[in-house]
Design an enzyme around this catalytic site. Structure first.
Site, PDB file in Angstrom:
ATOM      1  N   CYS A 215      -6.589   9.698  -0.322  1.00  0.00           N
ATOM      2  CA  CYS A 215      -6.856   8.267   0.135  1.00  0.00           C
ATOM      3  C   CYS A 215      -5.524   7.990   0.555  1.00  0.00           C
ATOM      4  O   CYS A 215      -4.477   8.062   0.338  1.00  0.00           O
ATOM      5  CB  CYS A 215      -6.603   7.501  -1.318  1.00  0.00           C
TER       6      CYS A 215
ATOM      7  N   CYS B 203     -10.019   1.430   4.241  1.00  0.00           N
ATOM      8  CA  CYS B 203      -9.855   2.948   3.226  1.00  0.00           C
ATOM      9  C   CYS B 203      -8.790   3.141   5.335  1.00  0.00           C
ATOM     10  O   CYS B 203      -9.337   3.120   5.793  1.00  0.00           O
ATOM     11  CB  CYS B 203     -11.265   2.975   3.546  1.00  0.00           C
TER      12      CYS B 203
END
Length: 276
Positions: free
Chosen positions: A75, A219
């Site tokens: 992430c 993201c």
């Protein structure tokens, strides 16, 4: 069980961050789902966990759990928040922080302007390493989803990404096609679905439907994957501004054989404590 946590976000992609160096907590999938509930819990896209290093050459181990309780490999927005958290909590005073993840290692660098640069490593295009079902690596694959054939790129940034160039990303039905791509049979571990509109060779607009979380405000690994695919398809230059619903990221990649770098903010929202 009683523990302390921080709420943080990277361009609106929000996290619950927990120090498991000084606290002993077991996060079951059910507990994570309850904590992630935005009406009955804390509410977040991902849970980030700080652990002691598994490798003596790293400073910390970095674990990521989606809101559905599943553990994932990477992430990018979370990595920036991880770097700010460990410095804010006095766990390190380094400006260059080495972390291991489920699928590799990363270097997180705190810049003079308080932005965080993450060395995301080299993008991986080999289908079996993404993983993606294909006989050989291609710049573009044809994916049949519902009533459309998508012309998409596939890449791993430590986690799998499918990137589709579209004409108007604001008008695109990301919820519908994001779900269909995420669970497409050619991605055996599911996939993060990115939809990218190219403004110029150095600027794109991007929306990402994240595996296990749905569409998020931003993201980081998705921005990295989108730029990597765009460069491989000869649509983008080496330095690209990626505009996401939550804000902008700066991505630099000099091509195959080189690591990719992502720079952006990490914001601390509040600290809290919970009794479960």
């Amino acid at each position: 069980m009683h523990f302390h946590f921080s709420k943080m976000h990277g361009l609106g992609n929000d996290f619950m961050v927990v120090d498991c160096l000084t606290q002993n907590i077991f996060f079951s999938p059910d507990l994570i789902r309850r904590l992630a509930d935005r009406h009955r819990g804390i509410g977040f896209d991902q849970l980030l966990v700080v652990e002691a290093p598994y490798d003596p050459e790293t400073d910390f181990h970095y674990r990521i759990f989606n809101a559905d309780g599943s553990e994932v490999e990477q992430c990018g927005n979370g990595a920036r928040c991880f770097a700010r958290f460990v410095r804010m909590k006095g766990l390190t005073n380094k400006t260059s922080i080495s972390v291991s993840t489920k699928k590799g290692k990363m270097i997180l660098k705190v810049e003079d302007d308080d932005q965080i640069t993450v060395n995301m490593g080299e993008p991986v295009f080999e289908p079996n390493k993404i993983p993606f079902k294909a006989t050989q690596a291609e710049k573009t694959y044809l994916l049949r989803v519902d009533d459309k054939t998508l012309f998409s790129g596939a890449v791993s940034m430590g986690n799998p990404h499918c990137v589709t160039v579209v004409d108007d990303v604001d008008a695109y039905d990301v919820d519908k096609y994001g779900q269909l791509v995420e669970s497409h049979e050619r991605f055996p571990e599911r996939v993060n679905a990115g939809f990218m509109q190219i403004i110029s060779p150095n600027e794109v607009k991007l929306r990402v439907y994240e595996r296990g979380a749905g569409e998020t405000q931003a993201c980081g690994s998705g921005a990295c994957g989108a730029v990597a695919v765009g460069i491989m398809q000869e649509l983008l230059g080496e330095e690209v501004k990626v505009s996401l619903p939550g804000g902008d990221l700066h991505i630099v990649w000099q091509g195959p054989g080189k690591p990719l770098f992502m720079t952006g903010p990490a914001t601390h929202v509040y600290d809290g404590q919970l009794s479960i």
